[in-house]
Enzyme design. Sequence first.
Site, short mmCIF file in Angstrom:
data_model
loop_
_atom_site.label_atom_id
_atom_site.label_comp_id
_atom_site.label_asym_id
_atom_site.label_seq_id
_atom_site.Cartn_x
_atom_site.Cartn_y
_atom_site.Cartn_z
N CYS A 177 -1.32 -5.00 6.92
CA CYS A 177 -0.97 -3.78 7.66
C CYS A 177 -0.25 -4.12 8.96
O CYS A 177 0.63 -3.37 9.41
CB CYS A 177 -2.22 -2.99 8.00
SG CYS A 177 -3.32 -2.76 6.61
N CYS A 230 -2.56 3.30 7.67
CA CYS A 230 -4.01 3.28 7.87
C CYS A 230 -4.36 2.99 9.32
O CYS A 230 -3.50 2.73 10.14
CB CYS A 230 -4.60 2.20 6.97
SG CYS A 230 -4.11 0.57 7.52
N CYS A 235 0.80 -1.22 0.00
CA CYS A 235 0.00 0.00 0.00
C CYS A 235 0.84 1.27 0.00
O CYS A 235 0.30 2.37 -0.15
CB CYS A 235 -0.92 0.01 1.22
SG CYS A 235 0.03 -0.05 2.75
N ASP A 277 2.43 2.48 2.56
CA ASP A 277 2.46 3.12 3.87
C ASP A 277 3.80 2.89 4.56
O ASP A 277 4.50 1.94 4.27
CB ASP A 277 1.32 2.59 4.74
CG ASP A 277 -0.03 3.08 4.24
OD1 ASP A 277 -0.05 4.02 3.43
OD2 ASP A 277 -1.05 2.52 4.65
FE1 FES Z 1 -1.27 0.38 4.33
FE2 FES Z 1 -2.82 -0.54 6.13
S1 FES Z 1 -3.37 0.02 4.11
S2 FES Z 1 -0.71 -0.21 6.28
#
Ligand code: FES
Length: 143
Positions: A103, A59, A34, A36
């Site tokens: 995540c 997230c 993602c 992140d």
């Molecule tokens: Fe990226 Fe949860 S969507 S860490």
Amino acid sequence: MLYTEKVMDHFTNPRNVGEIADASGVGTVGNAKCGDIMQMFIKVENDIIVDVKFKTFGCGAAIATSSMATELIKGKSIDDALALTNSAVVEALEGLPPVKVHCSVLAEEAIKAAISDYYKRNGIDKEVPEVADHCCGPECHHH
Ligand code: FES
């Protein structure tokens, strides 16, 4: 309800958010799935993680798992922290929706990266174990 009460609690009121200025080790990891990012700071004294803080561009599930993970390793030995898996964190949160399990890997990876940094800074010749619970293929969590 998609998220358990525990997840909602740690998401709305995350523990140990922030930085440690004189950290003994810092780990930064990215989630290939993602994009992140998670950053983990640890303060180590006599092999014990006396303090831990995290920051994330992630997230809600990433925030909740990191918050829970920091609670689980605070006051523990380095070896105990290395033994913490993302599944144990998910269990402590009483579950995550399957699409959000990737995540939770960020927290485990960031802790391992911070400990690896601590080893490096102190000339400790030890390897940090690989993150065992891959959720989305080996290319996902190696940077
Ligand atoms: Fe990226 Fe949860 S969507 S860490």
